[in-house]
Design a protein around this motif. Structure first.
Motif, PDB file in Angstrom:
ATOM      1  N   PHE A   1       5.819  34.342  -0.233  1.00  0.00           N
ATOM      2  CA  PHE A   1       5.489  34.250  -1.940  1.00  0.00           C
ATOM      3  C   PHE A   1       5.117  32.737  -2.046  1.00  0.00           C
ATOM      4  O   PHE A   1       5.150  32.269  -3.237  1.00  0.00           O
ATOM      5  N   ASP A   2       4.935  31.752  -1.287  1.00  0.00           N
ATOM      6  CA  ASP A   2       4.715  30.458  -1.504  1.00  0.00           C
ATOM      7  C   ASP A   2       3.335  30.058  -1.905  1.00  0.00           C
ATOM      8  O   ASP A   2       2.999  29.045  -2.265  1.00  0.00           O
ATOM      9  N   ASP A   3       2.505  31.028  -1.664  1.00  0.00           N
ATOM     10  CA  ASP A   3       0.994  30.586  -2.098  1.00  0.00           C
ATOM     11  C   ASP A   3       0.239  29.652  -1.229  1.00  0.00           C
ATOM     12  O   ASP A   3      -0.597  29.024  -1.608  1.00  0.00           O
ATOM     13  N   VAL A   4       0.787  29.421   0.063  1.00  0.00           N
ATOM     14  CA  VAL A   4       0.089  28.425   0.974  1.00  0.00           C
ATOM     15  C   VAL A   4      -0.194  29.419   2.139  1.00  0.00           C
ATOM     16  O   VAL A   4       0.490  30.062   2.863  1.00  0.00           O
ATOM     17  N   ALA A   5      -1.668  29.380   2.269  1.00  0.00           N
ATOM     18  CA  ALA A   5      -2.308  30.395   3.240  1.00  0.00           C
ATOM     19  C   ALA A   5      -1.843  29.974   4.592  1.00  0.00           C
ATOM     20  O   ALA A   5      -2.035  30.578   5.585  1.00  0.00           O
ATOM     21  N   SER A   6      -1.405  28.880   5.001  1.00  0.00           N
ATOM     22  CA  SER A   6      -1.206  28.391   6.292  1.00  0.00           C
ATOM     23  C   SER A   6       0.443  28.392   6.754  1.00  0.00           C
ATOM     24  O   SER A   6       0.871  28.413   7.750  1.00  0.00           O
ATOM     25  N   SER A   7       1.090  29.186   5.839  1.00  0.00           N
ATOM     26  CA  SER A   7       2.602  29.456   6.233  1.00  0.00           C
ATOM     27  C   SER A   7       2.610  31.136   5.829  1.00  0.00           C
ATOM     28  O   SER A   7       1.779  31.835   5.581  1.00  0.00           O
ATOM     29  N   TRP A   8       3.528  31.854   6.536  1.00  0.00           N
ATOM     30  CA  TRP A   8       3.717  33.094   6.609  1.00  0.00           C
ATOM     31  C   TRP A   8       5.243  33.508   6.684  1.00  0.00           C
ATOM     32  O   TRP A   8       6.248  32.684   7.440  1.00  0.00           O
ATOM     33  N   TRP A   9       5.520  34.805   6.625  1.00  0.00           N
ATOM     34  CA  TRP A   9       6.898  35.379   6.851  1.00  0.00           C
ATOM     35  C   TRP A   9       6.740  36.279   8.225  1.00  0.00           C
ATOM     36  O   TRP A   9       5.794  36.772   8.368  1.00  0.00           O
ATOM     37  N   ALA A  10       7.463  36.059   9.112  1.00  0.00           N
ATOM     38  CA  ALA A  10       7.549  36.755  10.370  1.00  0.00           C
ATOM     39  C   ALA A  10       8.935  37.545  10.665  1.00  0.00           C
ATOM     40  O   ALA A  10       9.982  36.770  10.443  1.00  0.00           O
ATOM     41  N   ALA A  11       8.928  38.791  10.716  1.00  0.00           N
ATOM     42  CA  ALA A  11      10.302  39.394  10.857  1.00  0.00           C
ATOM     43  C   ALA A  11      10.882  39.036  12.492  1.00  0.00           C
ATOM     44  O   ALA A  11      10.117  38.529  13.250  1.00  0.00           O
ATOM     45  N   GLY A  12      12.089  39.047  12.824  1.00  0.00           N
ATOM     46  CA  GLY A  12      12.849  38.644  13.754  1.00  0.00           C
ATOM     47  C   GLY A  12      12.802  39.903  14.476  1.00  0.00           C
ATOM     48  O   GLY A  12      13.361  39.679  15.755  1.00  0.00           O
ATOM     49  N   GLY A  13      12.451  41.182  14.243  1.00  0.00           N
ATOM     50  CA  GLY A  13      12.490  42.405  14.827  1.00  0.00           C
ATOM     51  C   GLY A  13      10.995  42.806  14.920  1.00  0.00           C
ATOM     52  O   GLY A  13      10.082  42.361  14.417  1.00  0.00           O
ATOM     53  N   THR A  14      10.972  44.372  15.278  1.00  0.00           N
ATOM     54  CA  THR A  14       9.857  44.709  15.583  1.00  0.00           C
ATOM     55  C   THR A  14       9.609  46.260  14.667  1.00  0.00           C
ATOM     56  O   THR A  14       8.389  46.400  14.374  1.00  0.00           O
ATOM     57  N   THR A  15      10.655  46.615  14.461  1.00  0.00           N
ATOM     58  CA  THR A  15      10.750  47.998  13.568  1.00  0.00           C
ATOM     59  C   THR A  15      11.442  47.946  12.331  1.00  0.00           C
ATOM     60  O   THR A  15      12.529  47.216  12.648  1.00  0.00           O
ATOM     61  N   ASN A  16      11.014  48.670  11.402  1.00  0.00           N
ATOM     62  CA  ASN A  16      11.774  48.923  10.387  1.00  0.00           C
ATOM     63  C   ASN A  16      12.181  47.598   9.696  1.00  0.00           C
ATOM     64  O   ASN A  16      13.413  47.316   9.183  1.00  0.00           O
ATOM     65  N   GLN A  17      11.232  46.872   9.310  1.00  0.00           N
ATOM     66  CA  GLN A  17      11.574  45.194   8.813  1.00  0.00           C
ATOM     67  C   GLN A  17      11.263  45.473   7.367  1.00  0.00           C
ATOM     68  O   GLN A  17      10.572  46.388   6.909  1.00  0.00           O
ATOM     69  N   TRP A  18      11.946  44.334   6.589  1.00  0.00           N
ATOM     70  CA  TRP A  18      11.703  44.737   5.011  1.00  0.00           C
ATOM     71  C   TRP A  18      11.804  43.264   4.545  1.00  0.00           C
ATOM     72  O   TRP A  18      12.196  42.203   5.211  1.00  0.00           O
ATOM     73  N   LEU A  19      11.073  43.018   3.365  1.00  0.00           N
ATOM     74  CA  LEU A  19      11.169  41.797   2.574  1.00  0.00           C
ATOM     75  C   LEU A  19      11.324  42.231   1.261  1.00  0.00           C
ATOM     76  O   LEU A  19      10.633  42.976   0.788  1.00  0.00           O
ATOM     77  N   ALA A  20      12.212  41.649   0.476  1.00  0.00           N
ATOM     78  CA  ALA A  20      12.491  41.539  -0.894  1.00  0.00           C
ATOM     79  C   ALA A  20      12.241  40.277  -1.597  1.00  0.00           C
ATOM     80  O   ALA A  20      12.491  38.952  -1.017  1.00  0.00           O
ATOM     81  N   TYR A  21      11.912  40.365  -2.917  1.00  0.00           N
ATOM     82  CA  TYR A  21      11.961  39.238  -3.681  1.00  0.00           C
ATOM     83  C   TYR A  21      12.211  39.469  -5.100  1.00  0.00           C
ATOM     84  O   TYR A  21      11.994  40.466  -5.813  1.00  0.00           O
ATOM     85  N   VAL A  22      12.930  38.578  -5.588  1.00  0.00           N
ATOM     86  CA  VAL A  22      13.471  38.781  -7.201  1.00  0.00           C
ATOM     87  C   VAL A  22      12.928  37.547  -7.848  1.00  0.00           C
ATOM     88  O   VAL A  22      13.018  36.351  -7.505  1.00  0.00           O
ATOM     89  N   PHE A  23      11.627  37.828  -8.786  1.00  0.00           N
ATOM     90  CA  PHE A  23      11.172  36.769  -9.534  1.00  0.00           C
ATOM     91  C   PHE A  23      12.223  36.090 -10.514  1.00  0.00           C
ATOM     92  O   PHE A  23      13.138  37.116 -11.071  1.00  0.00           O
TER      93      PHE A  23
END
Length: 70
Positions: free
Chosen positions: A13-35
């Motif tokens: 959510f940082d609006d920087v194209a060169s950064s990203w989130w990467a899950a530490g696992g391979t299945t059933n991963q999720w990401l949450a954000y509270v504005f």
């Protein structure tokens, strides 16, 4: 979900194209954000790693569910 070191969840959510989130696992991963303030979300975009390396092939999105609440 557990994040890979250096690719923590806030990077999705940082609006920087060169950064990203990467899950530490391979299945059933999720990401949450509270504005911090109420917002209107007009669109959601998912992007995945490019290229044909074994690492990137393991990071392709093949199934996604988006949930939200207000």
């Amino acid at each position: 979900s557990i994040a890979t070191a250096g690719n923590e969840g806030y990077r999705a959510f940082d609006d920087v194209a060169s950064s990203w989130w990467a899950a530490g696992g391979t299945t059933n991963q999720w990401l949450a954000y509270v504005f911090p303030q109420p917002v209107s979300v007009a669109q959601v975009a998912l992007t995945s790693a490019t290229g044909l390396s074994a690492t990137n092939l393991n990071r392709q999105v093949n199934n996604c569910r988006i949930e939200w609440s207000d």
